[in-house]
Design a protein around this motif. Structure first.
Motif, PDB file in Angstrom:
ATOM      1  N   ASP A  82       1.067  -1.234  -0.110  1.00  0.00           N
ATOM      2  CA  ASP A  82       0.007  -0.171  -0.084  1.00  0.00           C
ATOM      3  C   ASP A  82       0.957   1.282   0.020  1.00  0.00           C
ATOM      4  O   ASP A  82       0.480   2.121  -0.680  1.00  0.00           O
ATOM      5  CB  ASP A  82      -0.966   0.146   1.256  1.00  0.00           C
ATOM      6  CG  ASP A  82      -2.068  -1.196   1.203  1.00  0.00           C
ATOM      7  OD1 ASP A  82      -2.240  -1.465   0.171  1.00  0.00           O
ATOM      8  OD2 ASP A  82      -2.552  -1.328   2.214  1.00  0.00           O
ATOM      9  N   ALA A  85       1.980   1.927  -3.500  1.00  0.00           N
ATOM     10  CA  ALA A  85       0.888   2.412  -4.448  1.00  0.00           C
ATOM     11  C   ALA A  85       0.451   3.886  -4.028  1.00  0.00           C
ATOM     12  O   ALA A  85       0.294   4.553  -5.054  1.00  0.00           O
ATOM     13  CB  ALA A  85      -0.414   1.404  -4.176  1.00  0.00           C
ATOM     14  N   GLU A  86       0.641   4.188  -2.931  1.00  0.00           N
ATOM     15  CA  GLU A  86       0.256   5.562  -2.462  1.00  0.00           C
ATOM     16  C   GLU A  86       1.422   6.446  -2.939  1.00  0.00           C
ATOM     17  O   GLU A  86       1.027   7.611  -3.355  1.00  0.00           O
ATOM     18  CB  GLU A  86       0.378   5.588  -0.890  1.00  0.00           C
ATOM     19  CG  GLU A  86      -0.017   7.327  -0.445  1.00  0.00           C
ATOM     20  CD  GLU A  86       0.015   7.229   1.262  1.00  0.00           C
ATOM     21  OE1 GLU A  86      -0.276   8.281   1.361  1.00  0.00           O
ATOM     22  OE2 GLU A  86       0.141   6.190   1.685  1.00  0.00           O
ATOM     23  N   GLN A  89       0.560   7.127  -6.615  1.00  0.00           N
ATOM     24  CA  GLN A  89      -0.399   7.924  -6.774  1.00  0.00           C
ATOM     25  C   GLN A  89      -0.063   9.309  -6.475  1.00  0.00           C
ATOM     26  O   GLN A  89      -0.464  10.229  -7.331  1.00  0.00           O
ATOM     27  CB  GLN A  89      -1.511   7.536  -5.847  1.00  0.00           C
ATOM     28  CG  GLN A  89      -2.641   8.456  -5.733  1.00  0.00           C
ATOM     29  CD  GLN A  89      -3.557   8.184  -4.581  1.00  0.00           C
ATOM     30  OE1 GLN A  89      -3.121   7.342  -3.701  1.00  0.00           O
ATOM     31  NE2 GLN A  89      -4.953   8.611  -4.796  1.00  0.00           N
ATOM     32  N   LYS A 108      -3.393  -1.636  -7.834  1.00  0.00           N
ATOM     33  CA  LYS A 108      -3.558  -0.457  -6.684  1.00  0.00           C
ATOM     34  C   LYS A 108      -3.442   1.123  -7.052  1.00  0.00           C
ATOM     35  O   LYS A 108      -4.494   1.825  -6.931  1.00  0.00           O
ATOM     36  CB  LYS A 108      -2.841  -0.937  -5.390  1.00  0.00           C
ATOM     37  CG  LYS A 108      -3.088  -2.169  -4.774  1.00  0.00           C
ATOM     38  CD  LYS A 108      -2.148  -2.479  -3.537  1.00  0.00           C
ATOM     39  CE  LYS A 108      -2.829  -3.532  -2.665  1.00  0.00           C
ATOM     40  NZ  LYS A 108      -2.033  -3.758  -1.436  1.00  0.00           N
ATOM     41  N   PRO A 109      -2.458   1.306  -7.864  1.00  0.00           N
ATOM     42  CA  PRO A 109      -2.333   2.622  -8.205  1.00  0.00           C
ATOM     43  C   PRO A 109      -3.587   3.271  -9.071  1.00  0.00           C
ATOM     44  O   PRO A 109      -4.094   4.220  -8.980  1.00  0.00           O
ATOM     45  CB  PRO A 109      -0.946   2.959  -9.061  1.00  0.00           C
ATOM     46  CG  PRO A 109      -0.276   1.619  -8.429  1.00  0.00           C
ATOM     47  CD  PRO A 109      -1.162   0.486  -8.382  1.00  0.00           C
ATOM     48  N   LYS A 111      -6.504   1.890  -9.419  1.00  0.00           N
ATOM     49  CA  LYS A 111      -7.905   1.956  -8.457  1.00  0.00           C
ATOM     50  C   LYS A 111      -7.838   3.126  -7.721  1.00  0.00           C
ATOM     51  O   LYS A 111      -8.903   3.546  -7.532  1.00  0.00           O
ATOM     52  CB  LYS A 111      -7.994   0.576  -7.684  1.00  0.00           C
ATOM     53  CG  LYS A 111      -8.370  -0.495  -8.808  1.00  0.00           C
ATOM     54  CD  LYS A 111      -8.271  -1.953  -7.870  1.00  0.00           C
ATOM     55  CE  LYS A 111      -9.671  -2.106  -7.194  1.00  0.00           C
ATOM     56  NZ  LYS A 111      -9.640  -3.502  -6.758  1.00  0.00           N
ATOM     57  N   ARG A 112      -6.584   3.627  -6.966  1.00  0.00           N
ATOM     58  CA  ARG A 112      -6.607   4.545  -6.171  1.00  0.00           C
ATOM     59  C   ARG A 112      -6.898   5.897  -6.854  1.00  0.00           C
ATOM     60  O   ARG A 112      -7.655   6.553  -6.522  1.00  0.00           O
ATOM     61  CB  ARG A 112      -5.397   4.680  -5.551  1.00  0.00           C
ATOM     62  CG  ARG A 112      -5.053   3.860  -4.352  1.00  0.00           C
ATOM     63  CD  ARG A 112      -3.563   3.817  -4.140  1.00  0.00           C
ATOM     64  NE  ARG A 112      -3.311   3.292  -2.541  1.00  0.00           N
ATOM     65  CZ  ARG A 112      -3.437   3.822  -1.600  1.00  0.00           C
ATOM     66  NH1 ARG A 112      -3.593   5.079  -1.352  1.00  0.00           N
ATOM     67  NH2 ARG A 112      -3.207   3.163  -0.360  1.00  0.00           N
ATOM     68  N   LEU A 113      -6.146   5.961  -8.170  1.00  0.00           N
ATOM     69  CA  LEU A 113      -6.598   7.263  -9.095  1.00  0.00           C
ATOM     70  C   LEU A 113      -7.776   7.182  -9.581  1.00  0.00           C
ATOM     71  O   LEU A 113      -8.095   8.600  -9.770  1.00  0.00           O
ATOM     72  CB  LEU A 113      -5.426   7.152 -10.023  1.00  0.00           C
ATOM     73  CG  LEU A 113      -3.713   7.308  -9.583  1.00  0.00           C
ATOM     74  CD1 LEU A 113      -3.033   6.930 -10.381  1.00  0.00           C
ATOM     75  CD2 LEU A 113      -3.747   8.951  -9.218  1.00  0.00           C
ATOM     76  N   GLY A 115     -10.684   5.786  -8.213  1.00  0.00           N
ATOM     77  CA  GLY A 115     -11.670   5.717  -7.284  1.00  0.00           C
ATOM     78  C   GLY A 115     -12.699   4.698  -7.475  1.00  0.00           C
ATOM     79  O   GLY A 115     -13.980   5.000  -6.797  1.00  0.00           O
ATOM     80  N   ARG A 188      -5.402  13.415 -13.464  1.00  0.00           N
ATOM     81  CA  ARG A 188      -5.411  13.462 -12.325  1.00  0.00           C
ATOM     82  C   ARG A 188      -4.495  14.470 -11.482  1.00  0.00           C
ATOM     83  O   ARG A 188      -3.453  14.096 -11.757  1.00  0.00           O
ATOM     84  CB  ARG A 188      -5.513  11.921 -11.576  1.00  0.00           C
ATOM     85  CG  ARG A 188      -6.470  10.955 -11.851  1.00  0.00           C
ATOM     86  CD  ARG A 188      -7.641  11.498 -11.238  1.00  0.00           C
ATOM     87  NE  ARG A 188      -8.950  10.772 -11.433  1.00  0.00           N
ATOM     88  CZ  ARG A 188      -9.911  10.799 -12.771  1.00  0.00           C
ATOM     89  NH1 ARG A 188      -9.826  11.781 -13.351  1.00  0.00           N
ATOM     90  NH2 ARG A 188     -10.823   9.898 -12.516  1.00  0.00           N
TER      91      ARG A 188
END
Length: 244
Positions: A82, A85-86, A89, A108-109, A111-113, A115, A188
């Motif tokens: 995580d 991934a953060e 992002q 993960k990146p 999906k984070r970006l 949302g 983004r």
């Protein structure tokens, strides 16, 4: 920004070492095949990173020297930390470009970006994919005809649970009947994101010259147009004029 972006290609590098079919197609890894191909498109500063490296090869220092990050992942999304991934992002929000390939839609990146759930319908039958260029004026479509075809690919079908793209460049049709938004562009923060659908590991998709051209165009489009800045922060500002 420089006309020659600094590129970092990230790959799980698991399938090539655990599936003989994939190993025959990409004996040195998908990341190496992409690096070799991009070297023929005028890019010079190309590095690679893989899942099993410390911090997955995506250290602060590695990302600080990257203008565009390519991401290929499939079976090991959950093994990406995580924290990393953060970090990716945050770097995109600060201005780094991100090109997400095939099953990287579930990373993960990404999906984070976005949302969103980023789910798709899929079928691995090796059917023909016809990729229509629906925005021929877009820089990512430069040098392409009305459509191009891949004789064997995994099918992705709608609904694709992502936000509506800022720009949609490609729409795929599969012989089984499904369609899919296969070239999605987002912004983004200061960063540009290009999602490009083809690239299942058991087919030689990344050896295809047109696919290589699209990825090269996507890198040029996603490259920063502004100076990448430090992590965005809230700043308390004093007024420039007296407030009554």
């Amino acid at each position: 920004m420089s006309a020659a972006p600094r590129i970092l290609i990230w790959n799980e590098f698991w399938h090539e070492r655990n599936n003989p079919v994939v190993g025959r197609i990409y004996p040195d890894g998908i990341h190496t095949a992409l690096a070799d191909a991009l070297g023929t498109h005028g890019f010079e500063d190309i590095r690679t990173a893989t899942l099993d490296q410390p911090e997955h090869g995506l250290t602060e220092e590695a990302l600080e020297s990257t203008d565009v990050l390519l991401w290929w992942g499939h079976k090991k999304h959950g093994e990406v930390s995580d924290a990393v991934a953060e970090r990716v992002q945050a770097r995109v929000l600060a201005g780094m470009g991100l090109v997400v390939l095939h099953s990287g839609h579930f990373s993960k990146p990404f999906k984070r970006l976005t949302g969103t759930a980023c789910t798709v319908n899929w079928r691995e039958d090796g059917e023909r994919e016809r990729i229509w260029v629906i925005a021929p004026e877009h820089p990512i479509a430069a040098g392409l005809d009305r459509y191009f075809e891949l004789e064997k690919e995994e099918m992705y079908g709608e609904p694709f649970e992502v936000p509506a793209p800022d720009e949609l460049v490609f729409l795929s049709w599969f012989k089984g009947g499904e369609v899919f938004r296969s070239g999605c562009c987002y912004t983004r923060g200061r960063g540009r994101i290009f999602y490009f659908r083809p690239g299942h590991e058991t087919f030689p998709t990344y050896h295809d010259a047109t696919v290589q051209k699209v990825i090269a165009n996507g890198i040029r489009w996603a490259a920063p147009t502004l100076q990448i800045r430090e992590r965005p922060a809230n700043v308390n500002r004093r007024p420039i004029e007296a407030i009554d």
